[in-house]
Design a protein around this motif. Structure first.
Motif: not given
Length: 196
Positions: A98-102, A104
């Motif tokens: 779920r890196i696209e959710d923001g 780091n």
């Protein structure tokens, strides 16, 4: 003138008596007595008391454990660590997915994996309360006894009698006699004596 005379002279009879008294001797032999006292019979059965002290938990609290316990704990800890690692990697995978959710997640994961864990520490050499198990079973004593009556045998002995009869000896010591003396005109000087 002379008067005729009769003179009588008598002698009494005499007897002599000699007596021997009777004698009697009595002897009583003692009775024959036998007494036997059998010993009493006594049986004692004793169950000894038993005291067990289990201080395994106290040694474990002081980290003085048996090798089998250490192996068991190490295996259990390895299983728990494996499950914790599996859960951590699964969570990290979810975070990366779920890196696209923001956010780091990579630096956060690196920081979490590089920091040593914080352990709770307490005094480790004092055993916990009630760590020594004590079990006591009291002993028992069972006494059984039997009294035996005495064996008495008695035999009476009859008395011994020795009797000697008495006797009386009677003898005629002097016989009776009668002496008659006649003195008259016709029978002058005739004497007559008769012993009875």
């Amino acid at each position: 003138m002379r008067v005729p005379q009769i003179r009588l002279e008598s002698t009494s009879a005499r007897i002599s008596m000699n007596s021997t008294p009777a004698t009697m001797e009595i002897s009583q032999p003692k009775a024959d007595l036998s007494i036997e006292q059998p010993k009493a019979e006594m049986n004692i059965e004793r169950t000894p008391s038993q005291l067990t002290i289990d201080q395994t938990k106290a040694w474990e609290d002081m980290d003085l454990k048996h090798i089998s316990k250490r192996i068991e704990e190490a295996a259990d800890q390895g299983h728990q660590d494996w499950l914790a690692g599996l859960a951590r990697r699964s969570q990290e995978g979810e975070d990366l997915m779920r890196i696209e959710d923001g956010g780091n997640p990579i630096p956060q994961h690196a920081q979490q994996n590089s920091e040593p864990p914080i352990y709770d520490f307490n005094i480790g050499w004092i055993p916990s309360h009630d760590s020594v198990k004590i079990n006591y079973t009291p002993g028992k004593v069972d006494i059984q006894w039997k009294r035996n009556d005495p064996i008495i045998q008695a035999k009476t002995n009859k008395p011994t009698l020795n009797v000697e009869r008495g006797k009386v000896d009677i003898e005629m010591e002097q016989r009776a006699s009668l002496k008659i003396d006649f003195d008259n005109l016709y029978y002058r000087g005739i004497k007559y004596e008769q012993k009875i």
